[in-house]
Design a protein around this motif. Structure first.
Motif, PDB file in Angstrom:
ATOM      1  N   LYS A   8      57.163  98.476 -26.482  1.00  0.00           N
ATOM      2  CA  LYS A   8      57.989  98.693 -27.549  1.00  0.00           C
ATOM      3  C   LYS A   8      59.410  98.643 -27.056  1.00  0.00           C
ATOM      4  CE  LYS A   8      54.602 101.865 -29.957  1.00  0.00           C
ATOM      5  NZ  LYS A   8      54.303 103.334 -30.196  1.00  0.00           N
ATOM      6  N   ASN A   9      59.718  99.149 -25.832  1.00  0.00           N
ATOM      7  CA  ASN A   9      61.091  99.135 -25.527  1.00  0.00           C
ATOM      8  C   ASN A   9      61.367  97.919 -24.573  1.00  0.00           C
ATOM      9  OD1 ASN A   9      61.317 101.578 -26.478  1.00  0.00           O
ATOM     10  ND2 ASN A   9      60.662 102.487 -24.657  1.00  0.00           N
ATOM     11  N   CYS A  10      62.515  97.224 -24.722  1.00  0.00           N
ATOM     12  CA  CYS A  10      62.971  95.989 -24.008  1.00  0.00           C
ATOM     13  C   CYS A  10      61.991  94.708 -24.110  1.00  0.00           C
ATOM     14  CB  CYS A  10      63.241  96.352 -22.685  1.00  0.00           C
ATOM     15  SG  CYS A  10      64.588  97.611 -22.320  1.00  0.00           S
ATOM     16  N   LYS A  11      61.474  94.662 -25.107  1.00  0.00           N
ATOM     17  CA  LYS A  11      60.244  93.856 -25.261  1.00  0.00           C
ATOM     18  C   LYS A  11      60.451  92.222 -24.779  1.00  0.00           C
ATOM     19  CE  LYS A  11      56.675  92.380 -28.829  1.00  0.00           C
ATOM     20  NZ  LYS A  11      56.340  92.660 -30.296  1.00  0.00           N
ATOM     21  N   GLU A  12      61.883  91.989 -24.885  1.00  0.00           N
ATOM     22  CA  GLU A  12      62.300  90.699 -24.570  1.00  0.00           C
ATOM     23  C   GLU A  12      62.200  90.142 -23.192  1.00  0.00           C
ATOM     24  OE1 GLU A  12      65.617  93.177 -24.914  1.00  0.00           O
ATOM     25  OE2 GLU A  12      63.875  92.700 -26.395  1.00  0.00           O
ATOM     26  N   MET A  13      62.294  91.506 -22.566  1.00  0.00           N
ATOM     27  CA  MET A  13      62.406  91.262 -20.918  1.00  0.00           C
ATOM     28  C   MET A  13      60.891  91.012 -20.309  1.00  0.00           C
ATOM     29  SD  MET A  13      65.465  91.721 -19.598  1.00  0.00           S
ATOM     30  CE  MET A  13      65.046  91.978 -17.771  1.00  0.00           C
ATOM     31  N   TYR A  14      60.045  91.244 -21.200  1.00  0.00           N
ATOM     32  CA  TYR A  14      58.745  91.285 -20.736  1.00  0.00           C
ATOM     33  C   TYR A  14      58.001  89.761 -21.045  1.00  0.00           C
ATOM     34  CZ  TYR A  14      58.969  95.601 -19.048  1.00  0.00           C
ATOM     35  OH  TYR A  14      59.577  96.944 -18.225  1.00  0.00           O
ATOM     36  N   THR A  62      44.666  95.077 -22.738  1.00  0.00           N
ATOM     37  CA  THR A  62      44.827  94.880 -24.052  1.00  0.00           C
ATOM     38  C   THR A  62      44.979  96.221 -24.528  1.00  0.00           C
ATOM     39  OG1 THR A  62      42.231  94.713 -24.026  1.00  0.00           O
ATOM     40  CG2 THR A  62      43.385  92.635 -24.107  1.00  0.00           C
ATOM     41  N   GLU A  63      44.373  97.299 -24.017  1.00  0.00           N
ATOM     42  CA  GLU A  63      44.182  98.592 -24.700  1.00  0.00           C
ATOM     43  C   GLU A  63      45.562  99.363 -24.014  1.00  0.00           C
ATOM     44  OE1 GLU A  63      41.655  97.470 -22.882  1.00  0.00           O
ATOM     45  OE2 GLU A  63      40.255  96.736 -24.614  1.00  0.00           O
ATOM     46  N   GLN A  64      45.772  99.488 -22.739  1.00  0.00           N
ATOM     47  CA  GLN A  64      46.745 100.058 -22.021  1.00  0.00           C
ATOM     48  C   GLN A  64      48.007  99.734 -22.297  1.00  0.00           C
ATOM     49  OE1 GLN A  64      48.224 103.051 -20.966  1.00  0.00           O
ATOM     50  NE2 GLN A  64      46.349 103.240 -19.761  1.00  0.00           N
ATOM     51  N   THR A  65      48.905 100.254 -22.902  1.00  0.00           N
ATOM     52  CA  THR A  65      50.347 100.106 -23.191  1.00  0.00           C
ATOM     53  C   THR A  65      51.470 100.782 -22.291  1.00  0.00           C
ATOM     54  OG1 THR A  65      50.465 101.592 -25.094  1.00  0.00           O
ATOM     55  CG2 THR A  65      49.655  99.339 -25.577  1.00  0.00           C
ATOM     56  N   ASP A  66      50.943 101.984 -21.388  1.00  0.00           N
ATOM     57  CA  ASP A  66      51.931 102.787 -20.825  1.00  0.00           C
ATOM     58  C   ASP A  66      52.079 101.703 -19.573  1.00  0.00           C
ATOM     59  OD1 ASP A  66      53.023 104.268 -18.791  1.00  0.00           O
ATOM     60  OD2 ASP A  66      51.792 106.113 -19.529  1.00  0.00           O
ATOM     61  N   LEU A  67      53.203 101.233 -19.271  1.00  0.00           N
ATOM     62  CA  LEU A  67      53.632 100.389 -18.189  1.00  0.00           C
ATOM     63  C   LEU A  67      53.475 100.921 -16.913  1.00  0.00           C
ATOM     64  CD1 LEU A  67      56.853  98.122 -19.508  1.00  0.00           C
ATOM     65  CD2 LEU A  67      54.312  97.472 -19.563  1.00  0.00           C
ATOM     66  N   LYS A  68      54.049 102.209 -16.899  1.00  0.00           N
ATOM     67  CA  LYS A  68      53.919 103.006 -15.704  1.00  0.00           C
ATOM     68  C   LYS A  68      52.301 103.101 -15.054  1.00  0.00           C
ATOM     69  CE  LYS A  68      55.076 107.243 -13.074  1.00  0.00           C
ATOM     70  NZ  LYS A  68      55.576 108.555 -13.331  1.00  0.00           N
ATOM     71  N   MET A  69      51.381 103.241 -16.378  1.00  0.00           N
ATOM     72  CA  MET A  69      50.150 103.441 -15.887  1.00  0.00           C
ATOM     73  C   MET A  69      49.462 102.120 -15.332  1.00  0.00           C
ATOM     74  SD  MET A  69      47.260 105.080 -15.757  1.00  0.00           S
ATOM     75  CE  MET A  69      47.793 106.663 -16.528  1.00  0.00           C
ATOM     76  N   ILE A  70      49.802 101.019 -15.988  1.00  0.00           N
ATOM     77  CA  ILE A  70      49.660  99.708 -15.628  1.00  0.00           C
ATOM     78  C   ILE A  70      49.822  99.371 -14.230  1.00  0.00           C
ATOM     79  CG2 ILE A  70      49.730  97.184 -16.350  1.00  0.00           C
ATOM     80  CD1 ILE A  70      50.121  98.039 -19.116  1.00  0.00           C
ATOM     81  N   GLY A  87      53.337  87.362   7.247  1.00  0.00           N
ATOM     82  CA  GLY A  87      52.774  87.212   6.067  1.00  0.00           C
ATOM     83  C   GLY A  87      53.163  86.097   5.072  1.00  0.00           C
ATOM     84  N   ALA A  88      52.491  85.922   3.954  1.00  0.00           N
ATOM     85  CA  ALA A  88      53.045  84.974   3.120  1.00  0.00           C
ATOM     86  C   ALA A  88      53.328  85.621   1.712  1.00  0.00           C
ATOM     87  CB  ALA A  88      51.986  84.037   2.668  1.00  0.00           C
ATOM     88  N   ILE A  89      54.373  85.323   1.156  1.00  0.00           N
ATOM     89  CA  ILE A  89      54.754  85.919  -0.038  1.00  0.00           C
ATOM     90  C   ILE A  89      54.579  85.131  -1.302  1.00  0.00           C
ATOM     91  CG2 ILE A  89      57.263  85.184   0.357  1.00  0.00           C
ATOM     92  CD1 ILE A  89      58.291  87.921  -1.065  1.00  0.00           C
ATOM     93  N   ASP A  90      54.410  85.714  -2.402  1.00  0.00           N
ATOM     94  CA  ASP A  90      54.382  85.029  -3.656  1.00  0.00           C
ATOM     95  C   ASP A  90      54.426  86.053  -4.909  1.00  0.00           C
ATOM     96  OD1 ASP A  90      54.434  83.092  -5.406  1.00  0.00           O
ATOM     97  OD2 ASP A  90      52.535  82.157  -4.922  1.00  0.00           O
ATOM     98  N   CYS A  91      54.384  85.605  -5.927  1.00  0.00           N
ATOM     99  CA  CYS A  91      54.321  86.400  -7.226  1.00  0.00           C
ATOM    100  C   CYS A  91      53.157  86.069  -8.086  1.00  0.00           C
ATOM    101  CB  CYS A  91      55.581  86.547  -7.760  1.00  0.00           C
ATOM    102  SG  CYS A  91      56.959  87.416  -7.144  1.00  0.00           S
ATOM    103  N   THR A  92      52.533  86.962  -8.761  1.00  0.00           N
ATOM    104  CA  THR A  92      51.516  86.671 -10.035  1.00  0.00           C
ATOM    105  C   THR A  92      51.955  87.518 -10.928  1.00  0.00           C
ATOM    106  OG1 THR A  92      49.276  86.317 -10.610  1.00  0.00           O
ATOM    107  CG2 THR A  92      49.885  88.243  -9.349  1.00  0.00           C
ATOM    108  N   HIS A  93      51.729  87.078 -12.389  1.00  0.00           N
ATOM    109  CA  HIS A  93      51.799  87.755 -13.658  1.00  0.00           C
ATOM    110  C   HIS A  93      50.376  88.546 -13.955  1.00  0.00           C
ATOM    111  CE1 HIS A  93      55.982  86.133 -14.554  1.00  0.00           C
ATOM    112  NE2 HIS A  93      55.734  85.506 -13.650  1.00  0.00           N
ATOM    113  N   ILE A  94      50.809  89.705 -14.277  1.00  0.00           N
ATOM    114  CA  ILE A  94      49.580  90.370 -15.162  1.00  0.00           C
ATOM    115  C   ILE A  94      50.036  90.511 -16.459  1.00  0.00           C
ATOM    116  CG2 ILE A  94      48.580  92.633 -15.342  1.00  0.00           C
ATOM    117  CD1 ILE A  94      48.086  91.257 -12.587  1.00  0.00           C
ATOM    118  N   ALA A  95      48.806  90.045 -17.242  1.00  0.00           N
ATOM    119  CA  ALA A  95      49.292  89.783 -18.739  1.00  0.00           C
ATOM    120  C   ALA A  95      49.153  91.466 -19.626  1.00  0.00           C
ATOM    121  CB  ALA A  95      48.188  88.841 -19.502  1.00  0.00           C
TER     122      ALA A  95
END
Length: 210
Positions: free
Chosen positions: A14-20, A139-147, A1-9
């Motif tokens: 609230k926690n470790c904000k700078e890491m994201y 924009t509404e969901q803030t629970d990272l596990k749920m996202i 296969g082919a590998i790559d990454c994409t970002h989800i805005a």
């Protein structure tokens, strides 16, 4: 296969904000995917902070752990994964030759073939975000596990759609341009005997493909 990454805005957590906070000055989580020739996702890693480079995401993933520990089982018959210049070439990843202005014609042709083949993963990210437009911005969901669960779920749904020939024709440019361009992987110390790229390059030369 082919590998790559994409970002989800996402909204800044609230926690470790700078890491994201990614290089494009936006908050995001990273999705790493391996896509096969049938346009299906065959491996997904999701939820790493947006500040991480693609290769670091790979190094932290179960894919990397499994590939290093079970190489013969995962990559029989000299199979491999192709990636862009973010990834160093090794025994199970083939990436382009680094272009410092000294590539010969065969190496440049090799890079062109690799790039055109690898486009399947970028195209699938575009199709995924076009079909499931929630992925463009949480924009509404803030629970990272749920996202993370939502993102992985829509990748599964995408595969189901592909299986039923339910294709989505997206003419818009992929939003990945907002987040691309990562530092290139470090290839120092690579054993050329284990370099799958060189083996593939030699094969294409011998068969007069490049």
């Amino acid at each position: 296969g082919a590998i790559d990454c994409t970002h989800i805005a996402i909204k800044g957590p609230k926690n470790c904000k700078e890491m994201y906070f990614n290089r494009k000055k936006a908050y995001s989580i990273v999705v790493q995917a391996v896509v096969d020739c049938n346009k299906k996702f065959i491996d997904i890693t999701c939820g790493e902070p947006g500040s991480l480079h693609d290769y670091r995401v790979l190094r932290r993933s179960k894919l990397f752990e499994d590939a290093e520990s079970h190489y013969e089982e995962m990559f029989p018959n000299s199979h491999f994964i192709i990636g862009d210049s973010t990834y160093p070439s090794n025994k199970w990843i083939v990436s382009p030759f680094k272009d410092y202005g000294n590539l010969n014609d065969a190496q440049r042709k090799f890079n062109e073939i690799l790039s055109s083949t690898r486009m399947v993963v970028e195209n699938e990210f575009g199709l995924l975000k076009g079909r499931f437009r929630r992925l463009l911005m949480f924009t509404e969901q803030t629970d990272l596990k749920m996202i993370t669960n939502i993102v992985v779920s829509v990748c599964v749904l995408h595969n189901i759609c592909i299986s039923f020939d339910d294709l989505y024709d997206m003419n818009e440019q992929s939003t990945d341009t907002l987040f691309t361009t990562e530092d290139e992987g470090d290839e120092s110390g690579i054993d050329e005997a284990l370099d799958r790229r060189q083996n593939l390059f030699n094969y294409l030369i011998q068969n007069h493909i490049i």
